[in-house]
Every structure is written in structure tokens, then in C-alpha cells.
Design a protein around this motif. Structure first.
Motif, PDB file in Angstrom:
ATOM      1  N   ALA B 444       0.798  -1.054  -0.034  1.00  8.76           N
ATOM      2  CA  ALA B 444      -0.001   0.113   0.086  1.00  8.76           C
ATOM      3  C   ALA B 444       0.829   1.366   0.123  1.00  8.76           C
ATOM      4  N   VAL B 452      -8.359   0.021   0.387  1.00 12.37           N
ATOM      5  CA  VAL B 452      -7.834  -1.115   0.904  1.00 12.37           C
ATOM      6  C   VAL B 452      -8.937  -1.885   1.189  1.00 12.37           C
ATOM      7  N   MET B 454      -9.267  -5.179   3.785  1.00 12.74           N
ATOM      8  CA  MET B 454      -8.595  -5.725   4.630  1.00 12.74           C
ATOM      9  C   MET B 454      -9.236  -6.845   5.525  1.00 12.74           C
ATOM     10  N   ALA B 467      -3.900  -1.874   9.414  1.00 16.68           N
ATOM     11  CA  ALA B 467      -4.423  -0.525   9.349  1.00 16.68           C
ATOM     12  C   ALA B 467      -4.246   0.572   9.914  1.00 16.68           C
ATOM     13  N   LEU B 470      -0.967   1.800   8.505  1.00  8.24           N
ATOM     14  CA  LEU B 470      -1.396   2.453   7.213  1.00  8.24           C
ATOM     15  C   LEU B 470      -1.573   3.751   7.659  1.00  8.24           C
ATOM     16  N   ARG B 471      -2.503   3.955   8.760  1.00  3.90           N
ATOM     17  CA  ARG B 471      -2.805   5.509   8.851  1.00  3.90           C
ATOM     18  C   ARG B 471      -1.607   6.175   9.423  1.00  3.90           C
ATOM     19  N   TYR B 475      -1.558   7.204   4.876  1.00  7.57           N
ATOM     20  CA  TYR B 475      -2.310   6.680   3.728  1.00  7.57           C
ATOM     21  C   TYR B 475      -3.575   7.326   3.948  1.00  7.57           C
ATOM     22  N   ILE B 479      -9.996   2.535   4.099  1.00  6.20           N
ATOM     23  CA  ILE B 479      -9.669   1.116   4.171  1.00  6.20           C
ATOM     24  C   ILE B 479     -10.958   0.505   4.847  1.00  6.20           C
ATOM     25  N   PHE B 495     -11.290   1.756  10.804  1.00  6.26           N
ATOM     26  CA  PHE B 495     -11.644   1.568   9.437  1.00  6.26           C
ATOM     27  C   PHE B 495     -12.429   2.707   8.821  1.00  6.26           C
ATOM     28  N   THR B 496     -12.692   2.708   7.491  1.00  9.11           N
ATOM     29  CA  THR B 496     -13.397   3.636   6.969  1.00  9.11           C
ATOM     30  C   THR B 496     -14.904   2.909   7.135  1.00  9.11           C
TER      31      THR B 496
END
Ligand SMILES: Nc1nc2c(ncn2[C@@H]2O[C@H](COP(=O)(O)OP(=O)(O)O)[C@@H](O)[C@H]2O)c(=O)[nH]1
Ligand SMILES: [Mg+2]
Lengths: 175, 521
Positions: B444, B452, B454, B467, B470-471, B475, B479, B495-496
Motif C-alpha cells: 500500500a 484497501v 482488509m 490498518a 497504514l494510517r 495513507y 480502508i 476503518f472507513t
């Protein structure tokens, strides 16, 4: 310096700790070993009355405890100015004995300043005397103490309290 | 008889030797007038005249009265043991001290033994009393323990019952899935046949999914009972589903299968469809299982606001004994161990479900001729069904990606990767697949995908930690969690979006689309 001398008798069932209480009071010592007292054992202890130049000499009569208090035992009490009743908190029957004895002595000699010691308070967890019973004792004895000859708890306070009762009584009886 | 002088003298000398008498004559103020004998053993030797005797012998206090007075065994502070006698004489007193050590010590030894014996006995009594108390306590503790044990046994029996019930409930749709998959995989199966098989598999899977939903709700896991979940649904559709599931199973055994629905039965009703479906699956499944010849009939009618569903078979029937046992087992809270036959087991569970729906079950069977089980459940007719809660909509192909959108997928389950690959490719996404959290983070960061997807339970670094990392690495794209695990609200916030497996593909695709077009804009 004036000296008042008073005879104080320690009474109660055998093995409640009479000898031990006296030993704690007089020599500040204690022994776990039980040595039966036969007859009467005499000891003396002098205390200074606070704020006076009066010395109070206590002649302590550690009277052998026996199941029945007969003429011979009562003879030991002649001329007593104060009485220390001792009971053993771990044996509730000794409280009954003390109460009974108190009645008999009252009958023979009339009221004499007294305290009662519920002894062996260091063994509080093994006590078989109910709080209720202790409350009842308060109706008969002006002063009820939970003592331990082993740790010294309340022994001196109890005897000093008796000593001052004796002094008060003596003074009020004086002409 | 008068004792001769020689005897008297003998006694006198013995007495004197034994008691060592010491006599003191004192005046009215207890001052020493004169002495006789040896006061050494008393510590009173050499008392000068005029001394206050009370100073040295305080124990005399209270003993000087009118008559002669005697005290035995007086121990002085100095350690002497005496018998004490005071005898008044005119206005003076004689005080006589007699050594009593030997008699005292003898008596002391005897008294010691007897007192110790009494104390020992008292102690023994106390110990016995304490023992009795301890035993009473022990008994009490044991009773309590038994109580707890029984509670636990009950709970565990409940769990066992629940597991038995669930495994039974699972078995029918699972059988359908297994058998239809086999059918679909057969070399000579045609396209139409394959399609039908897959439809059957899809139906059973959806039923399984609703079962899992029903039990995995934390509250429902407890205590072994499922709570009622009523909704509006199409009854005829449900019956069609059942036919599609059961008819082939019956056909396989050469049995006929028929459904009849009375004209006055409403099409759209409100009830717990999962429960009803399960009841009918159980009854029909049993009928198919135990019938070797003849057929199965499902007859649906309506009376007094209740749906009446009868399942009749031409099997061996259930003996009166077993019928009784089934109903008794149910009343007792379902001790399934006593029911050996699968038919009985199914029935007990079915009884539970019917009760849950506030319904009833009746059983009519002639051994050897078959069995009819009838279920009565209250229903409400409704005008129409809003298909809002349709379990899992099938994905359609209309969710196309914005040109050049890349999605990174992290999942270690090959089948799931293949499935998502299929849908995402079909929708026009470019795809990066990874199998571990660490790999996902790395790729990523390198390729900056537009979204993404996950999984959480992946080897090594978990999807959740990946995750977060990544944050941390800034990113900024969406996600999406896609996992079989339940996520806490806090973890969900990482997560989103959060999809629980099995997710509706359509919805997942729509979500990716809307998230990535926002991102692109
Ligand atoms: N634990 C404990 N033991 C005591 C106490 N007072 C006396 N004893 C013990 O009780 C027993 C009897 O004591 P003793 O003074 O001889 O009793 P007496 O017969 O009343 O004179 C002895 O073994 C003492 O050590 C006390 O306060 N606590
Ligand atoms: Mg003693």
C-alpha cells in the motif's frame, strides 16, 4: 508523705489468670506456665496518688480459686478494702462463678469497691462470653475491663481504677 | 488416757521441728512488744521492740480481731509459706507463724494435677465443640457446593442441548449444499441443471447465514434458546424454497413430494420466518429420512388466525411410547439422552421452536402406517412485503469502477480472494492482492491504491494493526474491514467501513465505488 494501706483480694475460678494479673501488675512479667496457687499468695504494690503526697500501698491477696468458696476461703477476705473479680473470657462459666461469688461476698461483708476483669482478651477470637452477657455485667459491676495478663492490656488501668475507688470510699467513710 | 510426759515431749519436739513456730507479741498499734522463737525462715529475725509489725508482715492486715484467728497456707512476698494464727490477749495480740512449706507443697502437687485434669477436659470439650462446628460448616459448604454443581450441570446440559439442537438445524441445509455441489460438479450435468443446483446451494447458504446470525447474537448464545424475530415475508416463496430443498431429497429415495396450500392462506404474513422455516425443515427432513416407501405431503391451511401446517408421511410412524417420551422430554426441559431416534430428537427441538412462536404441535401416528405432525402458529396477514431485509442480495454487474481505480486486497483465504477478484475485475478495478498484514502495509505504501480491503485474521501482523500502521504512514484512502470476526466499536473506528463476512457483494462493491469516487474527486 502519708501512706494509706489497703487490702485487695483477687478472686475468681482457678486458672482464670489471677496470679498472672498480679504478676503483670507488680513485676510487669508474664509466664505461660500454669502453677496452681494453694492458699493465698501475698504481694504488695505502692502507687502514688496523683497530685497529692499520699502513697497508696496495696496489699494484694491472690486467693486460690476453687469451685466452692468455703469458710476457709471467706476468712482470707476479712478486712479487704477492695476486690478484683477475674473471669476468663474463653470459659463463660467463670463469669457465672464471679457473679455468684460477688453475691455471696456482698451477703457476708456488705458492698466493697470492686472491679471485674474479663481476662485473656488476647484470645478474643476464642471468647465464649457474649457481648450481651458483658452488658449484663455492667449492671452488677461499676467497672468492667477486658484485660490480658499476657499482653498487659488494661491490667494497670483496672487496678488503678480500683485503687482510686478505695481511696474515695475511705475518704467518704472517714469521720 | 493421759499422755505421759515422755510422749508429750516427743510430740512437742516433732511439732517444733516441723513448724518452727515464731511468736510475736504486739500492742494495739501492732508494734512489737516481744518475740519468741526463730523468725529467720520468715525473714523476720531480730525485730527490735517498737517496730510496726505490719511493715514487715502486711498480710496481718485484717487478721487482728476479737477471737483467735487462723489462716492456712499464706505465701509471703519473701517466699515463706506459713500458717498464721493470731490470738488476742488483753489489749495485745500474739501473732504465731508456723512453717507450712511441706504440707503446702504436697497439696500444691495434688491440686495442680487435679486442676490440670479439669482444664484438659474443658479444652477437650471445647475442641469437640469446635470440631462439631467445623463439621457443620463442612456439611454446609458441601451442600452449597452440590448446589453449584447442580447449577453447573444444568447449565452444561442446556449447552449440550443447544449444541445438539444447532447441529441438527445446520445439518439439513448443509446436506443440501453438499449434495447439490456434488451434483453440479458431475461431468455430465447440463448448464440448466448446474444453475438449479447453484440456486439450491445459494438458498441453503442463505438459510445457514440466517441461522448463524440468529445464534451468534451474544444474547442468544446464552441459555440455549433463540428469541423470536418477527418480520413480514412471502409465505409462498418460503414454501417454494422448501420444496426446492426437499423434493430432490425425496426424489433421491424414490418418494413422492407434494405441497398443498388452501386458497384462504394469505400470501404475505408476519411471523418469525427463520423459526417457521426451521420447523418445517425439521418435520419434512425427518419425514424424508424415515420414510422408505410412499411419499411426503405438506398441507398448509389457516384457522382462527393461526397457520396450520401438516406434514404427513407414510413411514414407520412413531410408537406411542416414543411419542410420550418426546413430549415428556420436552416438558422436563429436554433430556435428549433418553431419545434415541433422530425423529424424536427433531421433534423435541421442533416443539421448542413452536413454543417459542407461541404455537402448538400435535402428533397423530399409527405405527406401521405413517405419521402426521401438525403445527399451529399464530400469524398476521399483511398487505405487502417490503423486501428491505432480504438476507443477501445477489450482486449485479452494474457497479462499474471509475477508470483506473486500484484496490488492494488483503486476505489469506484463497477462495475469498478468488471471489473478490472475480467481482472486482468484472467491475473494472485494478487489483493488488496480498496475503499478510505486513505485505499489505508494504504494498500500500509503494503503490498507493485508491482503497484497501482488509481481512483481520491474517498471518503475522493483524489486519487491525496493519490498518493502524497504514494510517500512521499517512495513507489517506479508505480502508474497508472485511472479516468474519466481530469488531468492537473502537476497532471499527480504525476503518472507513466494516463488513462482516458473509457480506453482500453488491453492497461491498457499491461502497468501494462511492468511497473511491469521493477520493478521486
Ligand atoms: N493467653 C493468656 N493466657 C493467660 C492470661 N492470663 C493467664 N493466662 C494463663 O492461664 C493460666 C492460668 O493463669 P493463672 O494466673 O495461674 O490463673 P489463676 O489460677 O487464676 O491464678 C496460665 O497458664 C497462664 O499463663 C492471659 O491474659 N492470656
Ligand atoms: Mg493462681
Amino acid at each position: 508523705m502519708t501512706t494509706i494501706t489497703s487490702k485487695v483480694c483477687i478472686v475468681g475460678d482457678f486458672a482464670v489468670g489471677k496470679t498472672s494479673v498480679v504478676e503483670r501488675f507488680v513485676t510487669n512479667q508474664f509466664s505461660d506456665k500454669y502453677l496452681t496457687t494453694v492458699g493465698v499468695k501475698i504481694d504488695t504494690k505502692e502507687i502514688d496518688l496523683p497530685d497529692t503526697d499520699v502513697r497508696h500501698k496495696l496489699v494484694l491477696w491472690d486467693v486460690a480459686g476453687s469451685d466452692r468458696f468455703g469458710d476457709k476461703e471467706f476468712a482470707y477476705l476479712r478486712g479487704a478494702a477492695g476486690l478484683v473479680f477475674v473471669a476468663d473470657g474463653t470459659r463463660f462459666g467463670t463469669v457465672d462463678s464471679a457473679l455468684q461469688l460477688r453475691g455471696q461476698i456482698d451477703e457476708r461483708y456488705g458492698p466493697i469497691p470492686s472491679v471485674i476483669l474479663l481476662n485473656k482478651h488476647d484470645l478474643a477470637s476464642e471468647w465464649t462470653v457474649s457481648e450481651e452477657r458483658i452488658g449484663e455485667l455492667g449492671l452488677v459491676f461499676a467497672d468492667v475491663y477486658r484485660t490480658s495478663a499476657k499482653t498487659g492490656e488494661e491490667v494497670e488501668s483496672a487496678l488503678l481504677r480500683l485503687a482510686s475507688s478505695i481511696v474515695e470510699t475511705t475518704l467518704s467513710d472517714a469521720p | 488416757m493421759k499422755l505421759p510426759q515422755v510422749v508429750v515431749e516427743h510430740l512437742q519436739s516433732d511439732f517444733l521441728a516441723e513448724t518452727r513456730p515464731f511468736c510475736v507479741l504486739i500492742d494495739a498499734n501492732h508494734r512489737v512488744v516481744d518475740t519468741w522463737g526463730d523468725g529467720e525462715w520468715l525473714g523476720l529475725a531480730g525485730l527490735p521492740a517498737g517496730t510496726d509489725l505490719f511493715e514487715y508482715a502486711p498480710y496481718l492486715l485484717g487478721t487482728l480481731d476479737e477471737g483467735p484467728f487462723r489462716l492456712n497456707f499464706v505465701s509471703s512476698p519473701a517466699g515463706a509459706v506459713m500458717n498464721l494464727v493470731t490470738i488476742p490477749h488483753k489489749d495485745q495480740h500474739y501473732a504465731v507463724f508456723l512453717d507450712a512449706r511441706r504440707a503446702h507443697d504436697d497439696l500444691q502437687k495434688k491440686q495442680q494435677v487435679s486442676n490440670e485434669a479439669v482444664l484438659l477436659q474443658a479444652n477437650q470439650l471445647k475442641l469437640i465443640a469446635r470440631q462439631r462446628d467445623l463439621i457443620a460448616e463442612l456439611v454446609e459448604a458441601k451442600v452449597e457446593l452440590n448446589h453449584h454443581r447442580r447449577d453447573m450441570e444444568r447449565t452444561s446440559a442446556g449447552k449440550t442441548r443447544f449444541i445438539a439442537m444447532m447441529s441438527h438445524e445446520f445439518r439439513t441445509p448443509l446436506a443440501s449444499i453438499v449434495n447439490y455441489s456434488d451434483l453440479a460438479l458431475e461431468k455430465d450435468s447440463g448448464l440448466e441443471e448446474m444453475r438449479k443446483s447453484i440456486e439450491a446451494i445459494s438458498r441453503s447458504s442463505r438459510h445457514l447465514t440466517s441461522l448463524v446470525d440468529a445464534i451468534l447474537d451474544e444474547a442468544r448464545l446464552d441459555a440455549g434458546h433463540v428469541t423470536l424475530r418477527e418480520r413480514d415475508f412471502d409465505l409462498l416463496e418460503l414454501l417454494d424454497d422448501l420444496s426446492a430443498m426437499m423434493a430432490p431429497l425425496a426424489a433421491e429415495k424414490g418418494l413422492s413430494y407434494a405441497t398443498r396450500v388452501d386458497a384462504d392462506v394469505p400470501t404475505h404474513i408476519r411471523a418469525d420466518d427463520v423459526c417457521l422455516r426451521q420447523i418445517l425443515i425439521n418435520l419434512l427432513g425427518n419425514a424424508v429420512k424415515f420414510t422408505e416407501e410412499g411419499g411426503i405431503r405438506l398441507y398448509i391451511s389457516c384457522s382462527d388466525g393461526r397457520l396450520v401446517a401438516s406434514v404427513a408421511d407414510t413411514g414407520p410412524g412413531i410408537s406411542l411410547e416414543d411419542q410420550e417420551r418426546v413430549f415428556r422430554a420436552f416438558e422436563r426441559g429436554g433430556n435428549l439422552q433418553s431419545i434415541r431416534s433422530g425423529a424424536g430428537l427433531g421433534l423435541t427441538i421442533t416443539l421448542g421452536l413452536a413454543e417459542l412462536m407461541r404455537g402448538e404441535i400435535s402428533l397423530d401416528s399409527t405405527p406401521g402406517l405413517g405419521c402426521t405432525v401438525t403445527v399451529y402458529v399464530p400469524i398476521v396477514a399483511v398487505d405487502d412485503v417490503v423486501e428491505s431485509e432480504a438476507p443477501l442480495p445477489v450482486p449485479d454487474a452494474s457497479v462499474f469502477a471509475v477508470q483506473g481505480t486500484t484496490v488492494l486486497l488483503c486476505d489469506d483465504d484463497e477462495d475469498m480472494v478468488a471471489l473478490l477478484e472475480h467481482y472486482l475485475h468484472r467491475a473494472g478495478y485494478a487489483l493488488i492482492t496480498t496475503e499478510s498484514g505486513a505485505e499489505a502495509v508494504e504494498k500500500a505504501a509503494a503503490y498507493q491504491p485508491d482503497a484497501v480491503i482488509m481481512d483481520i485474521n491474517v498471518p503475522g501482523l493483524s489486519g487491525l494493526d496493519a490498518a493502524r500502521e497504514l494510517r500512521d504512514k499517512d495513507y489517506a484512502g479508505p480502508i474497508i474491514a472485511h472479516t468474519a470476526s466481530k469488531l468492537s466499536a473502537e476497532d471499527q473506528a480504525t476503518f472507513t467501513r466494516y463488513f462482516r463476512k458473509p457480506a453482500a457483494m453488491n453492497e461491498l462493491l457499491m461502497t468501494i465505488k462511492s468511497l473511491t469516487s469521493n477520493h478521486a474527486a
